[in-house]
Design an enzyme around this catalytic site. Structure first.
Site, mmCIF file in Angstrom:
data_model
loop_
_atom_site.group_PDB
_atom_site.id
_atom_site.type_symbol
_atom_site.label_atom_id
_atom_site.label_comp_id
_atom_site.label_asym_id
_atom_site.label_seq_id
_atom_site.Cartn_x
_atom_site.Cartn_y
_atom_site.Cartn_z
ATOM 1 N N ASP A 139 9.267 7.041 12.365
ATOM 2 C CA ASP A 139 9.103 5.897 13.258
ATOM 3 C C ASP A 139 9.770 5.987 14.629
ATOM 4 O O ASP A 139 9.320 5.346 15.569
ATOM 5 C CB ASP A 139 9.574 4.621 12.539
ATOM 6 C CG ASP A 139 9.075 3.348 13.196
ATOM 7 O OD1 ASP A 139 7.989 3.385 13.791
ATOM 8 O OD2 ASP A 139 9.749 2.318 13.106
ATOM 9 N N CYS A 199 -7.787 -10.167 8.580
ATOM 10 C CA CYS A 199 -6.623 -9.932 9.439
ATOM 11 C C CYS A 199 -6.868 -10.420 10.859
ATOM 12 O O CYS A 199 -5.957 -10.926 11.527
ATOM 13 C CB CYS A 199 -6.244 -8.458 9.430
ATOM 14 S SG CYS A 199 -7.533 -7.324 10.006
ATOM 15 N N CYS A 203 -4.527 -13.824 12.720
ATOM 16 C CA CYS A 203 -3.570 -13.633 13.813
ATOM 17 C C CYS A 203 -3.357 -14.923 14.606
ATOM 18 O O CYS A 203 -4.311 -15.481 15.165
ATOM 19 C CB CYS A 203 -4.056 -12.528 14.750
ATOM 20 S SG CYS A 203 -2.894 -12.204 16.100
ATOM 21 N N CYS A 246 6.104 -10.500 12.214
ATOM 22 C CA CYS A 246 5.028 -11.358 11.713
ATOM 23 C C CYS A 246 4.263 -10.574 10.651
ATOM 24 O O CYS A 246 3.920 -9.408 10.864
ATOM 25 C CB CYS A 246 4.098 -11.749 12.857
ATOM 26 S SG CYS A 246 2.685 -12.780 12.357
ATOM 27 N N CYS A 249 -1.213 -10.812 9.490
ATOM 28 C CA CYS A 249 -2.380 -9.941 9.354
ATOM 29 C C CYS A 249 -2.245 -9.013 8.157
ATOM 30 O O CYS A 249 -3.248 -8.610 7.549
ATOM 31 C CB CYS A 249 -2.627 -9.145 10.637
ATOM 32 S SG CYS A 249 -1.365 -7.912 11.041
ATOM 33 N N CYS A 253 -4.560 -9.222 3.736
ATOM 34 C CA CYS A 253 -5.442 -8.097 3.393
ATOM 35 C C CYS A 253 -5.770 -8.107 1.903
ATOM 36 O O CYS A 253 -4.863 -8.110 1.062
ATOM 37 C CB CYS A 253 -4.774 -6.780 3.768
ATOM 38 S SG CYS A 253 -5.792 -5.327 3.362
#
Length: 353
Positions: A139, A199, A203, A246, A249, A253
């Site tokens: 990351d 998704c 939002c 957040c 989204c 799923c």
């Protein structure tokens, strides 16, 4: 160097060791740069969708593909650790007096956990093949983990741009190992989103200009974590009680129904005090208190000022007049963004019937 006859066996042994270390997903792809991935990155940057994340642009030349970063790489091992939550990430939407923290940030900092396991796997690989070289990433490097994960077959990039797995839903922390070993690549994963647009609909800030495209400038995760200074007023009410990240989204799923709770890795279990913290207690944190509460947490990196700014927006959205005194105490805060958020919250709370 691994001969052709032993490639398959070595790959299987690496996969078994990765599973032993706690990785739930494993796949291999060729390290050659993909012109299509590089083109999509340039289009995204060209549209300004990376907002103020300048490092995305300044290192785009090496982010475009594995061999752009390390020309000697031959294979990429894509790995994932599940952090599937036991609770509903959207449950606190009905409790505005409490704060919503993204699932991934409610336990220990995943960067530390995943990198530790990647390094352990890397050491094991070098023991097996002393002449090989490798690099591990999680990351923080210019590596496109999600496209590489799709190419390696561990999932596909959904319409929300996150990696989706048939076995783990959205809930995977991703890591990658670049290696000089020539391992047999897996087949890329096919896109299984179909006609679903859950998704996109979920939002709160319409951050998806189109399926498979994310405009960070409108994304609550970006706004609450990466964005410095005051958040534009057009987004403040949409923040609701989200103070760090957040999950909307991700949480909606349909593929999440196949994910098992990640209780096997205790580092990813939510700390009790971060599951449903009360805003009044968070608003009273000074810098020392903030550092103590979030020691070992990814939340610590945004600092007290940005965190309190987010909490003040949540307070303004809460409709809870008992938070007024807490917001008034911050209206003269030395940090301009905090003071601005406090004044906004005060105006909102004074209007509560």
């Amino acid at each position: 160097m691994v001969n052709a006859a032993s490639k398959s066996d070595l790959k299987a042994r690496i996969a078994a060791e990765a599973e032993r270390l706690g990785f739930a997903a494993f796949g291999v792809t060729d390290a050659t740069d993909d012109p299509l991935r590089a083109k999509r990155l340039q289009q995204w940057l060209g549209a300004g969708h990376h907002a103020s994340m300048e490092w995305m642009e300044t290192r785009a030349d090496v982010r475009r593909g594995p061999q752009s970063l390390w020309p000697e790489a031959k294979s990429v091992i894509a790995l994932g650790m599940s952090y599937a939550p036991a609770d509903d990430p959207l449950a606190l939407e009905a409790h505005p007096e409490k704060a919503r923290i993204s699932v991934y940030a409610r336990g220990k900092d995943y960067h530390d956990t995943v990198k530790k396991k990647l390094k352990a796997l890397a050491r094991w690989m070098v023991e097996q093949e002393p002449d090989s070289e490798l690099k591990v990433f999680v990351d923080t490097a210019p590596v496109m983990e999600k496209p590489l994960g799709e190419a390696a077959g561990i999932g596909w990039q959904g319409k929300h741009t996150n990696l989706v797995s048939r076995s783990h839903g959205n809930w995977l922390f991703l890591g990658a190992i670049y290696t000089t070993l020539e391992l047999k690549p897996d087949n890329p994963h096919s896109d299984l989103c179909g006609s679903c647009k859950a998704c996109q609909v979920a939002c709160p800030t319409d951050a998806f200009p189109a399926p498979y495209q994310l405009d960070a400038r409108r994304c609550i995760s970006y706004l609450t974590i990466e964005h410095k200074g005051p958040i534009a007023e057009e987004f403040r009410e949409a923040l609701g009680n989200r103070i760090y990240g957040c999950d909307d989204c991700l949480a909606v799923c349909p593929w999440n129904k196949f994910a098992e709770t990640a209780a096997s890795n205790r580092d990813f279990l939510s700390r009790a005090e971060l599951v449903a913290p009360r805003l009044n207690e968070l608003l009273d944190l000074n810098d020392a208190g903030f550092r103590q509460l979030f020691s070992g947490s990814p939340i610590k990196r945004i600092g007290r000022d940005r965190f309190i700014r987010n909490c003040l927006y949540a307070a303004g959205n809460s409709g809870d007049a008992t938070l007024l005194a807490h917001t008034e105490a911050l209206q003269n805060d030395p940090n301009p963004a905090v003071a601005d958020a406090a004044r906004w919250a005060i105006t909102k709370l004074r209007a509560v019937p």
